[in-house]
Enzyme design. Structure first.
Site, PDB file in Angstrom:
ATOM      1  N   LYS A 143      -1.294  -9.396   2.816  1.00 54.64           N
ATOM      2  CA  LYS A 143      -0.572  -8.910   4.012  1.00 54.64           C
ATOM      3  C   LYS A 143      -1.460  -7.933   4.752  1.00 54.64           C
ATOM      4  O   LYS A 143      -2.161  -7.125   4.115  1.00 54.64           O
ATOM      5  CB  LYS A 143       0.747  -8.227   3.611  1.00 54.64           C
ATOM      6  N   GLU A 201       9.176  -4.284  10.504  1.00 58.92           N
ATOM      7  CA  GLU A 201       9.604  -2.987   9.950  1.00 58.92           C
ATOM      8  C   GLU A 201      10.150  -2.078  11.045  1.00 58.92           C
ATOM      9  O   GLU A 201       9.497  -1.850  12.075  1.00 58.92           O
ATOM     10  CB  GLU A 201       8.420  -2.317   9.235  1.00 58.92           C
ATOM     11  N   ASP A 250       0.837  -1.202   0.000  1.00 58.97           N
ATOM     12  CA  ASP A 250       0.000   0.000   0.000  1.00 58.97           C
ATOM     13  C   ASP A 250       0.875   1.256   0.000  1.00 58.97           C
ATOM     14  O   ASP A 250       0.374   2.379  -0.076  1.00 58.97           O
ATOM     15  CB  ASP A 250      -0.995  -0.001   1.169  1.00 58.97           C
ATOM     16  N   SER A 251       2.206   1.058   0.042  1.00 53.37           N
ATOM     17  CA  SER A 251       3.129   2.174  -0.182  1.00 53.37           C
ATOM     18  C   SER A 251       2.904   2.771  -1.565  1.00 53.37           C
ATOM     19  O   SER A 251       3.365   3.880  -1.855  1.00 53.37           O
ATOM     20  CB  SER A 251       4.584   1.706  -0.031  1.00 53.37           C
ATOM     21  N   GLU A 257      -1.614  -5.437   8.587  1.00 51.10           N
ATOM     22  CA  GLU A 257      -0.770  -4.872   9.641  1.00 51.10           C
ATOM     23  C   GLU A 257      -1.350  -5.115  11.033  1.00 51.10           C
ATOM     24  O   GLU A 257      -2.558  -4.965  11.247  1.00 51.10           O
ATOM     25  CB  GLU A 257      -0.612  -3.357   9.412  1.00 51.10           C
ATOM     26  N   ASP A 316      -1.017  -6.147  -0.380  1.00 52.73           N
ATOM     27  CA  ASP A 316      -1.389  -5.483   0.871  1.00 52.73           C
ATOM     28  C   ASP A 316      -2.884  -5.227   0.936  1.00 52.73           C
ATOM     29  O   ASP A 316      -3.472  -4.683  -0.016  1.00 52.73           O
ATOM     30  CB  ASP A 316      -0.684  -4.115   0.941  1.00 52.73           C
TER      31      ASP A 316
HETATM   32  O1  KIV Z   1       3.586  -1.185   1.621  1.00 56.99           O
HETATM   33  C1  KIV Z   1       4.774  -1.491   1.722  1.00 56.99           C
HETATM   34  O2  KIV Z   1       5.611  -1.163   0.874  1.00 56.99           O
HETATM   35  C2  KIV Z   1       5.170  -2.276   2.875  1.00 56.99           C
HETATM   36  C3  KIV Z   1       6.635  -2.533   3.064  1.00 56.99           C
HETATM   37  C4  KIV Z   1       7.303  -1.316   3.561  1.00 56.99           C
HETATM   38  C5  KIV Z   1       6.883  -3.693   3.909  1.00 56.99           C
HETATM   39  O3  KIV Z   1       4.361  -2.682   3.626  1.00 56.99           O
END
Ligand code: KIV
Length: 262
Positions: free
Chosen positions: A110, A179, A42-43, A112, A81
């Protein structure tokens, strides 16, 4: 690469590499590389869409990114994500989010944190979907954490992160991202777990590493956290190419005869 091969690599004490990716063209290049896994993170909200946090991206946008990466990297294990709040609703809404990402071709999701996610993780895993956890600096909680900073420095938070990591394993995660943790803590967690640990800003003792592709390619000179290693100065290379193109268009050197149709 599939989940069994990844687990096998961990069993053989081999390190795992993971990169984030959000688009078809980059995915095609990663597909030709030795990198083991892709994270459609989600980055994307920040590095692809210019937001100041990961919060604004929604499930539909994530699904578009995942679908593009899946088309570009058919040989890689792709983790998607679950974006902010998409897994903090009713079980059926949460499962629709999971379904959306899996149906466009992700191999795992994934999410959090642990608190409040335990039952959901069990349900996702029982539905045949591998789950990667994410502890330490969890960017979706930036407003609770008070910024993007190293976690687990104080005794209380350290114990909580260790306990949460064990719990993520217990509820069925196949892996966990750690992280921005002190290396000693990431090492301790990796030793305590059987599942795969993937570090980012967590030292060298995790089972694998993940970096954001724009960071490791040096695409943005104004962002260089301590844990990022730049393997290219892409910003300067791009700039050089753009300016060479501009100059040759303006001097009428481009296009030449070979680049034109007769
Ligand atoms: O969204 C992302 O890029 C991440 C990484 C920093 C692990 O969750």
């Amino acid at each position: 690469m599939n989940i069994n091969q990844l687990i096998q690599l961990k069993t053989e004490n081999k390190k795992l590499s993971m990169l984030t990716c959000y688009d078809y063209t980059s995915a095609k290049i990663i597909n030709q590389s030795n990198v083991d896994m892709i994270l459609v993170g989600d980055s994307a909200a920040m590095v692809m869409h210019g937001h100041t946090s990961t919060l604004p991206i929604d499930i539909e946008t994530m699904a578009l990114h995942v679908a593009a990466v899946v088309r570009g990297a058919p040989d890689k294990f792709i983790v998607a994500d679950l974006p902010f709040m998409s897994y903090r609703k009713s079980l059926s809404d949460n499962m629709i989010a999971v379904e959306t990402l899996m149906k466009v071709g992700a191999h795992a999701v994934k999410l959090e944190g642990l608190n409040g996610n335990e039952e959901l993780i069990r349900h996702i895993v029982d539905s045949g979907v591998p789950v990667m956890g994410h502890l330490g600096l969890t960017p979706q909680s930036v407003n609770t954490l008070g910024g993007y900073r190293v976690q687990g420095k104080e005794y209380k938070t350290k114990i909580k992160i260790i306990t949460d990591a064990k719990k993520l394993q217990e509820v069925g995660c196949f892996s966990v991202v750690l992280e921005c943790l002190p290396s000693t803590l990431a090492k301790q967690i990796t030793k305590a777990l059987e599942i795969i640990t993937i570090g980012i800003g967590a030292g060298n003792d995790t089972d694998g590493q993940v970096l954001v592709i724009q960071d490791m390619l040096g695409m943005s000179s104004d962002f260089k956290p301590k844990f990022v290693r730049r393997y290219l100065d892409a910003e300067q290379l791009f700039l050089k190419a753009f300016n060479a193109y501009d100059a040759e268009v303006k001097s009428a050197e481009f296009p030449n005869q070979q680049e034109s149709y007769s």
